[in-house]
Design a protein around this motif. Structure first.
Motif, PDB file in Angstrom:
ATOM      1  N   GLY B 281       0.834  -1.190   0.000  1.00 53.12           N
ATOM      2  CA  GLY B 281       0.000   0.000   0.000  1.00 53.12           C
ATOM      3  C   GLY B 281       0.863   1.232   0.000  1.00 53.12           C
ATOM      4  O   GLY B 281       1.765   1.377   0.820  1.00 53.12           O
ATOM      5  N   VAL B 282       0.585   2.109  -0.960  1.00 54.36           N
ATOM      6  CA  VAL B 282       1.433   3.278  -1.130  1.00 54.36           C
ATOM      7  C   VAL B 282       1.165   4.296  -0.027  1.00 54.36           C
ATOM      8  O   VAL B 282       0.039   4.470   0.404  1.00 54.36           O
ATOM      9  CB  VAL B 282       1.165   3.886  -2.519  1.00 54.36           C
ATOM     10  CG1 VAL B 282       1.816   5.229  -2.637  1.00 54.36           C
ATOM     11  CG2 VAL B 282       1.681   2.954  -3.574  1.00 54.36           C
ATOM     12  N   GLY B 283       2.218   4.931   0.442  1.00 49.70           N
ATOM     13  CA  GLY B 283       2.054   5.993   1.427  1.00 49.70           C
ATOM     14  C   GLY B 283       1.961   5.490   2.847  1.00 49.70           C
ATOM     15  O   GLY B 283       1.505   6.186   3.730  1.00 49.70           O
ATOM     16  N   ASN B 284       2.388   4.246   3.069  1.00 49.91           N
ATOM     17  CA  ASN B 284       2.242   3.695   4.402  1.00 49.91           C
ATOM     18  C   ASN B 284       3.437   2.806   4.704  1.00 49.91           C
ATOM     19  O   ASN B 284       3.602   1.740   4.110  1.00 49.91           O
ATOM     20  CB  ASN B 284       0.951   2.873   4.455  1.00 49.91           C
ATOM     21  CG  ASN B 284       0.616   2.443   5.852  1.00 49.91           C
ATOM     22  OD1 ASN B 284       1.499   2.247   6.673  1.00 49.91           O
ATOM     23  ND2 ASN B 284      -0.657   2.322   6.127  1.00 49.91           N
ATOM     24  N   LEU B 285       4.300   3.250   5.633  1.00 45.27           N
ATOM     25  CA  LEU B 285       5.506   2.476   5.915  1.00 45.27           C
ATOM     26  C   LEU B 285       5.184   1.133   6.544  1.00 45.27           C
ATOM     27  O   LEU B 285       5.841   0.139   6.275  1.00 45.27           O
ATOM     28  CB  LEU B 285       6.437   3.271   6.822  1.00 45.27           C
ATOM     29  CG  LEU B 285       7.211   4.396   6.140  1.00 45.27           C
ATOM     30  CD1 LEU B 285       8.087   5.090   7.144  1.00 45.27           C
ATOM     31  CD2 LEU B 285       8.045   3.858   5.005  1.00 45.27           C
ATOM     32  N   TRP B 286       4.146   1.087   7.397  1.00 45.98           N
ATOM     33  CA  TRP B 286       3.790  -0.192   8.016  1.00 45.98           C
ATOM     34  C   TRP B 286       3.354  -1.188   6.955  1.00 45.98           C
ATOM     35  O   TRP B 286       3.650  -2.380   7.051  1.00 45.98           O
ATOM     36  CB  TRP B 286       2.677   0.000   9.046  1.00 45.98           C
ATOM     37  CG  TRP B 286       3.186   0.634  10.294  1.00 45.98           C
ATOM     38  CD1 TRP B 286       2.994   1.920  10.696  1.00 45.98           C
ATOM     39  CD2 TRP B 286       3.992   0.014  11.296  1.00 45.98           C
ATOM     40  NE1 TRP B 286       3.638   2.143  11.878  1.00 45.98           N
ATOM     41  CE2 TRP B 286       4.259   0.992  12.280  1.00 45.98           C
ATOM     42  CE3 TRP B 286       4.527  -1.260  11.460  1.00 45.98           C
ATOM     43  CZ2 TRP B 286       5.023   0.732  13.398  1.00 45.98           C
ATOM     44  CZ3 TRP B 286       5.288  -1.516  12.592  1.00 45.98           C
ATOM     45  CH2 TRP B 286       5.539  -0.526  13.541  1.00 45.98           C
ATOM     46  N   GLY B 287       2.653  -0.689   5.942  1.00 46.48           N
ATOM     47  CA  GLY B 287       2.249  -1.559   4.847  1.00 46.48           C
ATOM     48  C   GLY B 287       3.463  -2.168   4.174  1.00 46.48           C
ATOM     49  O   GLY B 287       3.478  -3.352   3.836  1.00 46.48           O
ATOM     50  N   PRO B 327      -6.830  -2.449  -5.546  1.00 48.77           N
ATOM     51  CA  PRO B 327      -5.937  -1.704  -6.443  1.00 48.77           C
ATOM     52  C   PRO B 327      -4.971  -0.782  -5.711  1.00 48.77           C
ATOM     53  O   PRO B 327      -4.006  -0.333  -6.296  1.00 48.77           O
ATOM     54  CB  PRO B 327      -6.894  -0.905  -7.316  1.00 48.77           C
ATOM     55  CG  PRO B 327      -8.200  -1.582  -7.187  1.00 48.77           C
ATOM     56  CD  PRO B 327      -8.230  -2.211  -5.846  1.00 48.77           C
ATOM     57  N   ARG B 328      -5.229  -0.479  -4.461  1.00 46.09           N
ATOM     58  CA  ARG B 328      -4.332   0.445  -3.759  1.00 46.09           C
ATOM     59  C   ARG B 328      -3.522  -0.246  -2.683  1.00 46.09           C
ATOM     60  O   ARG B 328      -3.026   0.402  -1.772  1.00 46.09           O
ATOM     61  CB  ARG B 328      -5.111   1.597  -3.145  1.00 46.09           C
ATOM     62  CG  ARG B 328      -5.962   2.334  -4.132  1.00 46.09           C
ATOM     63  CD  ARG B 328      -5.375   3.682  -4.483  1.00 46.09           C
ATOM     64  NE  ARG B 328      -5.896   4.124  -5.756  1.00 46.09           N
ATOM     65  CZ  ARG B 328      -5.294   5.011  -6.528  1.00 46.09           C
ATOM     66  NH1 ARG B 328      -4.157   5.517  -6.157  1.00 46.09           N
ATOM     67  NH2 ARG B 328      -5.818   5.368  -7.659  1.00 46.09           N
ATOM     68  N   GLY B 329      -3.431  -1.574  -2.734  1.00 49.71           N
ATOM     69  CA  GLY B 329      -2.576  -2.273  -1.796  1.00 49.71           C
ATOM     70  C   GLY B 329      -3.255  -2.652  -0.506  1.00 49.71           C
ATOM     71  O   GLY B 329      -4.434  -2.380  -0.280  1.00 49.71           O
ATOM     72  N   LEU B 330      -2.454  -3.305   0.343  1.00 54.20           N
ATOM     73  CA  LEU B 330      -2.956  -3.888   1.574  1.00 54.20           C
ATOM     74  C   LEU B 330      -3.497  -2.822   2.519  1.00 54.20           C
ATOM     75  O   LEU B 330      -4.605  -2.914   3.032  1.00 54.20           O
ATOM     76  CB  LEU B 330      -1.796  -4.635   2.229  1.00 54.20           C
ATOM     77  CG  LEU B 330      -2.063  -5.856   3.056  1.00 54.20           C
ATOM     78  CD1 LEU B 330      -2.914  -6.825   2.284  1.00 54.20           C
ATOM     79  CD2 LEU B 330      -0.739  -6.513   3.399  1.00 54.20           C
ATOM     80  N   PHE B 331      -2.687  -1.800   2.762  1.00 53.79           N
ATOM     81  CA  PHE B 331      -3.114  -0.731   3.668  1.00 53.79           C
ATOM     82  C   PHE B 331      -3.269   0.537   2.849  1.00 53.79           C
ATOM     83  O   PHE B 331      -2.356   1.339   2.757  1.00 53.79           O
ATOM     84  CB  PHE B 331      -2.080  -0.499   4.768  1.00 53.79           C
ATOM     85  CG  PHE B 331      -1.881  -1.686   5.644  1.00 53.79           C
ATOM     86  CD1 PHE B 331      -2.702  -1.897   6.736  1.00 53.79           C
ATOM     87  CD2 PHE B 331      -0.894  -2.605   5.376  1.00 53.79           C
ATOM     88  CE1 PHE B 331      -2.527  -3.001   7.538  1.00 53.79           C
ATOM     89  CE2 PHE B 331      -0.711  -3.706   6.179  1.00 53.79           C
ATOM     90  CZ  PHE B 331      -1.535  -3.910   7.263  1.00 53.79           C
ATOM     91  N   ALA B 332      -4.414   0.684   2.238  1.00 54.80           N
ATOM     92  CA  ALA B 332      -4.579   1.814   1.336  1.00 54.80           C
ATOM     93  C   ALA B 332      -4.907   3.068   2.126  1.00 54.80           C
ATOM     94  O   ALA B 332      -5.530   3.010   3.182  1.00 54.80           O
ATOM     95  CB  ALA B 332      -5.698   1.519   0.355  1.00 54.80           C
ATOM     96  N   LEU B 333      -4.441   4.195   1.595  1.00 58.56           N
ATOM     97  CA  LEU B 333      -4.862   5.469   2.171  1.00 58.56           C
ATOM     98  C   LEU B 333      -6.329   5.655   1.845  1.00 58.56           C
ATOM     99  O   LEU B 333      -6.791   5.318   0.766  1.00 58.56           O
ATOM    100  CB  LEU B 333      -4.073   6.615   1.545  1.00 58.56           C
ATOM    101  CG  LEU B 333      -2.622   6.759   1.953  1.00 58.56           C
ATOM    102  CD1 LEU B 333      -2.014   7.941   1.225  1.00 58.56           C
ATOM    103  CD2 LEU B 333      -2.516   6.962   3.438  1.00 58.56           C
TER     104      LEU B 333
END
Lengths: 389, 340
Positions: B281-287, B327-333
């Motif tokens: 997930g973009v924009g999320n370091l934990w992701g 489409p925006r990954g595991l931990f999406a914003l």
């Protein structure tokens, strides 16, 4: 209807381009075959094959420009469709070798004998027939693109994400085709071809004919693209490129449009690959490398994204430069050149060669264009009236 | 007694017993099954450890990308080359130490880490100022330009250091291994895992507690608002990009310990790193953290079943399918940031 689309899609530049490709396609083989060797105007056979390669790349560039320049889909995996088309053709050529291989097995290609396989895998059936292989050249890339696009566009994977997963697709195929037990010759790929449709692949005549066919394919691909981008469908595609959400809200099924154009483009890439293989004489998994697909995108960017002529031109120019530089003493600097080309084109020449030329040229003849457009609008009005009847 | 040993040798001993009294055979059979389940458990642990180790490598390569791609939205295809520069920095540091101060060899990595950060970070800032800042808002063009840059950097390193692998040595505290139950743990893998987690923690703390971190988050969330509050957004952009590149350089120091240091080093990580960032997930370091370890462990558990290459292909296909679902990954914003 069809003739009308043709006449409307052929503006002056497009006509000139088609005539130029046709002239090259006829003159180069003629000069190669008819003129005596050593004559000043005789084109040597190796150059025919080399330019045949460029023409195939031009078709690939057209297919990328159709989806990137007009629909905003940046595929970094188009080399995969090109290679799949190439493999389909390569499988036909392998079957044509027959018992002339090193091991003399009438059915199995050499690499299968080498791996101690005793019968042909099912997916090689039918490739001894040219018609079937030619069909597969279109079907295999088309089907893959259809499935991939159906999944991706329906769940609205767009922009950079799409680029990255297309790259993952070609990377996965690269790894798969490197495997020996996948049944496509592994690392070495398919090579050592003998005949195509009964003609010797190495012969001058065959090479000239293949060159002519490649030019013909380029013209047909160009006309198809022209017909699409100058039709109403093309206008919708441009709308998708510029404002996807707005187009969707206006009631267009964006994913269907994208899927159609993506699949068509993959088929074109497949044809390019199929014409490429007999002229180069080998197809191996490195054609799937993500770097190849990205390089093909830069051809389009150099020539001019969103101008079909530019895409074809870019492919030829960049590849000519590549041949020129990599064969001389400048070889170590080619990657610097290529890298600099990527950077400078995106920074300084975002419209590419043809796009920049157009925007410089157009104000100078704007009066002429206004008149042309007026007449085109009148024609449209007439045809709409005719259709209404 | 043999049962208590519980390893491969004992198993071979017991299955090779042949004709024995029934009682012994029965005892042997139960011992065999218990040893087998024991071994299966240890091989799970082994796979998990390999997975963690691969995950830490992936995470290390992807953290920098998570900053440039995740936080700034810049597709940096030259990210792998920053990793490569870090690895070559290590090589140069070790060469200097070897010829001048051989006694310091064990500390070579400690010296290389800040140097690699500075080298890669400086080049990152340079790239941002000269190329990327003209391409904000045009992600696809950025992708092409940075790809070109990666070709130039690769060829530059090839010209300067030659195309072959360069040898980077392990300091003594990183070589060797120890046994834990049935599995062997090499020190360099263990150190890399610790190092990765440390880098991750420092980065997280930096983003949360320092002024630069605050400014970075502000610019990411709302550029124009941040600018009107007096934050020099273009300076923050340059520093953010430099930070991401610098961390890639640090990753290069660690990767030089387990991989070949060659001009192609970066290329082999770039696709994997993008997969990790996109998956997490973009924009999320934990992701990114979860993504890296999930992919690493999944890969290592698939490998014994499907083979190394097929396992990797399966992972790629799974990621492609996963992106269809999310489409925006595991931990999406969520919320407004998505459209920005």
């Amino acid at each position: 209807m069809t003739p009308h689309i043709l006449t409307r899609s052929l503006d002056r530049a497009a006509t000139a381009f088609v005539l130029l490709v046709a002239a090259v396609g006829v003159l180069i083989p003629l000069s190669n075959l008819l003129l005596p060797q050593g004559s000043m105007f005789q084109v040597p056979t190796y150059l025919v094959a080399l330019w045949g390669k460029y023409v195939c790349y031009a078709i690939l560039a057209l297919s990328i420009d159709l989806i990137w320049g007009y629909c905003g889909i940046l595929s970094l995996g188009h080399g995969a469709f090109f290679a799949l088309g190439g493999y389909a053709m390569g499988m036909y050529l392998m079957r044509q070798i027959g018992s002339r291989g090193v091991y003399g097995n009438p059915i199995l290609p050499d690499f299968m004998v080498f791996l101690n396989w005793d019968k042909l895998p099912w997916y090689w059936y039918g490739f001894d027939k040219f018609a079937f292989a030619a069909l597969m050249v279109l079907v295999v890339p088309g089907l893959l693109a259809f499935c991939f696009g159906w999944l991706a566009f329906r769940s609205r994977v767009t922009g950079v994400y799409l680029s990255i997963i297309t790259q993952a697709m070609t990377y996965a195929l690269l790894l798969a085709f490197f495997r020996n037990d996948f049944g496509f010759g592994g690392n070495n790929g398919l090579t050592d071809f003998k005949d195509i449709l009964g003609f010797n692949v190495q012969a001058e005549g065959t090479r000239a004919a293949l060159f002519l066919l490649s030019c013909l394919a380029l013209i047909i691909a160009f006309l198809i693209c022209r017909a699409i981008v100058s039709s109403k469908l093309g206008k919708v595609l441009i709308a998708v490129r510029d404002a996807e959400s707005r187009t969707r809200f206006l009631g267009y099924r964006v994913e269907s449009y994208k899927l159609f154009v993506f699949t068509l483009s993959a088929c074109m890439a497949g044809v390019a690959g199929a014409l490429y293989v007999p002229q180069v004489g080998i197809i191996n998994p490195s054609e799937f490398a993500p770097a190849n697909s990205i390089e093909a995108v830069i051809w389009v960017a150099v020539g001019g994204r969103g101008t079909l002529i530019g895409a074809a031109l870019g492919a030829v120019v960049v590849n000519y430069a590549k041949t020129f530089f990599t064969s001389g003493p400048l070889a170590p600097y080619w990657l610097f050149m290529l890298g600099a080309l990527f950077i400078l084109v995106t920074l300084l020449l975002p419209k590419g060669i043809v796009g920049t030329f157009n925007s410089w040229w157009e104000p100078r003849r704007s009066t002429g264009i206004a008149a042309d457009e007026a007449s085109a609008a009148r024609e449209d009005g007439i045809s709409a009236a005719k259709m209404a009847e | 007694m043999v049962k208590a040993r519980g390893d491969q040798e004992a198993l071979a001993l017991l299955t090779g017993l042949g004709d024995q009294p029934p009682l012994v055979t029965k005892a042997a059979a139960s011992a065999v099954s218990s040893i087998q389940s024991n071994l299966a458990m240890w091989s799970m642990v082994q796979n998990a450890w390999y997975g963690l180790s691969l995950g830490s490598v992936l995470l290390l390569a992807a953290i920098g990308l998570a900053i440039t791609f995740g936080v700034m939205g810049v597709i940096n295809m030259a990210h792998g080359e920053m990793v490569m520069l870090g690895a070559y920095t290590t090589f140069v540091v070790q060469e200097v130490i070897r010829t001048r101060y051989p006694a310091l060899f064990d500390y070579s990595l400690l010296i290389a880490v800040p140097l690699a950060f500075l080298v890669a970070g400086f080049i990152g800032v340079l790239i941002e100022r000269t190329i990327i800042r003209f391409l904000y808002g045009r992600p696809l063009e950025t992708l092409l330009a940075t790809w070109g840059l990666s070709l130039v950097l690769q060829q530059a390193v090839r010209t300067a250091f030659g195309p072959t692998n360069r040898e980077v040595g392990n300091p003594s505290w990183m070589s060797g291994a120890f046994e834990l139950g049935q599995i062997t743990i090499t020190y360099n893998r263990l150190w890399i895992l610790c190092f990765t987690l440390a880098v991750f923690a420092i980065l997280l703390a930096m983003l949360r507690y320092t002024a630069l971190g605050l400014e970075m988050r502000a610019v990411t969330q709302n550029r124009r608002m941040a600018a009107s509050m007096g934050i020099a957004t273009s300076r923050v952009d340059a520093l953010t990009f430099g930070l991401g590149s610098g961390i890639a350089g640090i990753a290069g120091v660690a990767l030089s310990q387990i991989d070949n240091v060659s001009p192609n080093l970066g290329q082999s990580y770039i696709i994997d790193s993008f997969m990790v960032v996109v998956f997490g997930g973009v924009g999320n370091l934990w992701g990114t953290l979860v993504g890296a370890f999930t992919l690493g462990i999944a890969n290592k558990f698939l490998e014994p079943v499907a083979g190394a290459v097929l396992g990797k292909i399966a992972i790629l296909v799974l990621i492609i399918l996963f992106i269809q679902k999310r489409p925006r990954g595991l931990f999406a914003l969520k919320g407004r940031a998505v459209e920005a």
